[in-house]
Design a protein around this motif. Structure first.
Motif, PDB file in Angstrom:
ATOM      1  N   THR A  33     -28.316  17.638   2.859  1.00 58.40           N
ATOM      2  CA  THR A  33     -27.629  18.588   1.434  1.00 58.40           C
ATOM      3  C   THR A  33     -25.710  18.977   1.942  1.00 58.40           C
ATOM      4  O   THR A  33     -25.497  18.451   2.306  1.00 58.40           O
ATOM      5  N   PRO A  34     -24.888  19.267   0.637  1.00 60.40           N
ATOM      6  CA  PRO A  34     -23.615  19.968   0.989  1.00 60.40           C
ATOM      7  C   PRO A  34     -23.339  20.314   1.997  1.00 60.40           C
ATOM      8  O   PRO A  34     -23.952  21.017   2.655  1.00 60.40           O
ATOM      9  N   GLY A  35     -22.335  19.965   2.477  1.00 57.31           N
ATOM     10  CA  GLY A  35     -21.248  20.366   3.787  1.00 57.31           C
ATOM     11  C   GLY A  35     -22.371  19.665   4.941  1.00 57.31           C
ATOM     12  O   GLY A  35     -21.928  20.522   6.283  1.00 57.31           O
ATOM     13  N   ARG A  36     -23.731  19.125   5.013  1.00 54.44           N
ATOM     14  CA  ARG A  36     -23.999  19.314   6.321  1.00 54.44           C
ATOM     15  C   ARG A  36     -24.482  18.214   6.885  1.00 54.44           C
ATOM     16  O   ARG A  36     -24.598  16.762   6.012  1.00 54.44           O
ATOM     17  N   LYS A  37     -24.547  17.860   8.352  1.00 48.35           N
ATOM     18  CA  LYS A  37     -24.746  16.398   9.158  1.00 48.35           C
ATOM     19  C   LYS A  37     -25.780  16.267   9.521  1.00 48.35           C
ATOM     20  O   LYS A  37     -26.708  17.042   9.830  1.00 48.35           O
ATOM     21  N   TYR A  79     -24.668  11.313  14.290  1.00 52.53           N
ATOM     22  CA  TYR A  79     -24.097  11.342  12.992  1.00 52.53           C
ATOM     23  C   TYR A  79     -24.816  10.646  12.563  1.00 52.53           C
ATOM     24  O   TYR A  79     -23.925   9.114  11.844  1.00 52.53           O
ATOM     25  N   GLU A  81     -24.898   9.262   8.122  1.00 52.52           N
ATOM     26  CA  GLU A  81     -23.977   9.621   6.784  1.00 52.52           C
ATOM     27  C   GLU A  81     -24.348   8.296   5.851  1.00 52.52           C
ATOM     28  O   GLU A  81     -24.107   7.038   6.333  1.00 52.52           O
TER      29      GLU A  81
END
Length: 99
Positions: A33-37, A79, A81
């Motif tokens: 989701t946007p802005g979430r790792k 994390y 990406e």
């Protein structure tokens, strides 16, 4: 005994590897989701797999250019990406919502 690179690579091309890698990639895409790792532990929890069973496909997926993984601290959370093109293709194929 020792595990050699050739053995690991041959295992990686088995059908089970492909299924596991796709499960990890799809689960990771569903978590984005946007802005979430997205984290390794989150994907492992969602799949109900041991962390190492998620991490090894992640290494191959990273090698193939589908995603990047990193840690902020040694022994810290891992994390994930996304490669935007890969994730867009998965979302289109699975009918998932927009990022």
């Amino acid at each position: 005994g020792l595990v050699y690179t050739e053995e690991v690579v041959s295992i990686a091309h088995e059908e089970a590897y492909q299924e596991n890698a796709m499960a990890v990639l799809t689960c990771s895409a569903d978590c984005v989701t946007p802005g979430r790792k997205v984290t390794l532990s989150e994907v492992a929890t969602r799949l109900t797999w041991p962390v190492v069973h998620v991490f090894i496909p992640l290494l191959f997926l990273m090698h193939e250019g589908h995603l990047e993984i990193h840690q902020d601290t040694f022994f810290g959370e891992v994390y994930i990406e996304p490669n935007p093109a890969t994730y867009a293709a998965i979302r289109n194929a699975t009918g998932s919502g927009m990022i």
